[in-house]
Scaffold this active site. Sequence first.
Site: not given
Length: 653
Positions: A443-444, A447, A450
């Site tokens: 998940h991290e 980010h 991105h």
Amino acid sequence: MALASCHQNPFFSEWDTPYGIPPYNKIKDSDYLPAIKEGIRQQKAEIDAITANAEAPTFDNTIAPLELSGNLLSKVSGVLFNVVETDRTDALDAIVEEALPLLSDHEADLSFNKALYERVAAVYHADQNALTREQQMVLKEHFEGFEREGIGLPEEKQRRLREINSSLSTLTQKIGNNILAESNAFKEKFGFSVSAYPDRMTTTADRDLRKQYLDAYTMRGHNGNENDNRELLVEVLKLRLEKARILGYNNFAEYQLADKMAGTPATVDAFLSGIIKASVAKAKEEVIDMQAEMDKDIAAGILPKGSKIEAWDWWYYAERVRKAKFDLDDEAVKPYFQKDSVRKGIFLAAQKLYGISVEPLEGVPAYNEECVQTWKISDADGSLIGIFTTDYLPRDSKRGGAWMNNVREQYVDAAGNDVRPIIVNVGNLAENMNVDQVQTVFHEFGHALHGLLTKCHYASVSGTNVKRDFVEMFSQFNENWAFQPELLAQYANNAEGETIPAALVEKINNSLKFNQGFMTTELCAASILDMKWHELENFDNVDIDAFEAAVAKEIGLIPEIGFRYRTTYFNHIFSSGYSAGYYGYLWSEVLDKDAFGIFEASPEGPFDLALASKFRKTFLERGGSEEPMVLYKEFAGREPDNKAFLRARGLIK
Ligand SMILES: [Zn+2]
């Protein structure tokens, strides 16, 4: 004669470190405040220069210099707010406490700078045809940012808005403090904190005790004592409505959604009602499975005849069903997910999908030499993408949770150089991880990707600087790769070098769909409650209990599931900025699952390089430089659809 100190504040000079990584080893605590004060002074001067310009306002003489202003402030904030969260000390706390009011005053000065607003508005209302799409978006964000604060309104309305804002900040802080006090009282009474509530509800066999936990948990802020939130929160809702009306909206939900991807309350309402039906239906099936487990306890004489599943039984019997159905044991999983293997997994997935390469950087400055590792991320053609630092293990000085941080945003500087980002992933994870923790790492890193792969011109729209109900799409999207059998075969090894067995992989993937009727219903019902409160336009004689009951009835909530957050302790919407925004978690997940569904449907399988390249070019490179829905349609060829989400959560076949 005293000797002058030979220490020079590193924030006041160019950083000649590799890749411009902050020279952490040379920064002293005493450097932060002078740098913040000087940073504020510099940005003020930069803004004054813009507003003093005698030439007619243009993008190039107004928006472009505004975007580039505050460079020193970004430099020092990037470092300070990272270290205070990872390596907190009393000294750093004191610095932040002194810095925050300076920064918020500075921000207020900027957002109420009439001369600046007038120039921005002039550029906004002029012909925009000569601007790039990204410039148009940057301009729109600046203009709307001013408008949302009410700078265009007559003086007397502005004065009322300031009063409302100030009352709101006092009231919401009081509500937050009351919730904290009530949660502390809960801890005092039962000996464990509210964050351990799900865990205790899962493991406590004593049914009466579980009921006591549930009652105390759900009555927080509602006990008729000095911490009662009922009157305060109605006051907040009324003031929010008044604020929205002054700014030209019918209700607060409209105001909040105007600058989100979803756009309007009607869109969000339709979205949530499309999920609640399927999730309640699934939850009803889950009750049947749990009742079967409860019946075993009745047969064994543990519970009286006729016992039925109640709200305080859910966690406990769900766990019993999970063990019986999936037989997934955390302890069997953990040896295959050592911290370093999992990190290898996120890198491998990104290499396969986006063709990037990753190389460890030794001897570069680090904010914690012992605990962090730094990596250079390059593109297939060898060009630099950015710098990435991991800091996964807990320590006393680190705040809880996991997050991604931008130490430096990507942008193109005045000389035309592409300044590449510096990104940090921080967690409180174990050396050997369970399924949840592996998902957190992916998940991290979603980010981080991105933030890293962005190719924008202006910092305010680069990387993760996108709308709040869009940003989690990319982190959640990246989670989809964590348990792909093809990838697991390459990264999930135990200390003996053995690969995770296929049977265990299957158990993990099956367990991801477990109890999702309950989980989704809870999340969705809380989102609906949030929307209903902020769509309300009349607060005469409002009764919180009756309001909650009416909402529960309208959405068909079953008695075995209460609201995840009852109004009196719904921190997210009263004291942490998620008002009319709690739906964002589900919204992002629907986008992520829909996009991932396109990968799954590919004949090439999920590691379809052409699709991954399209995903990168459409989304990851463009940040907030285009409207999210435009980007989404560009990628998918249509609007998002919730079917893939419902399937992924096992809510439909
Ligand atoms: Zn996230």
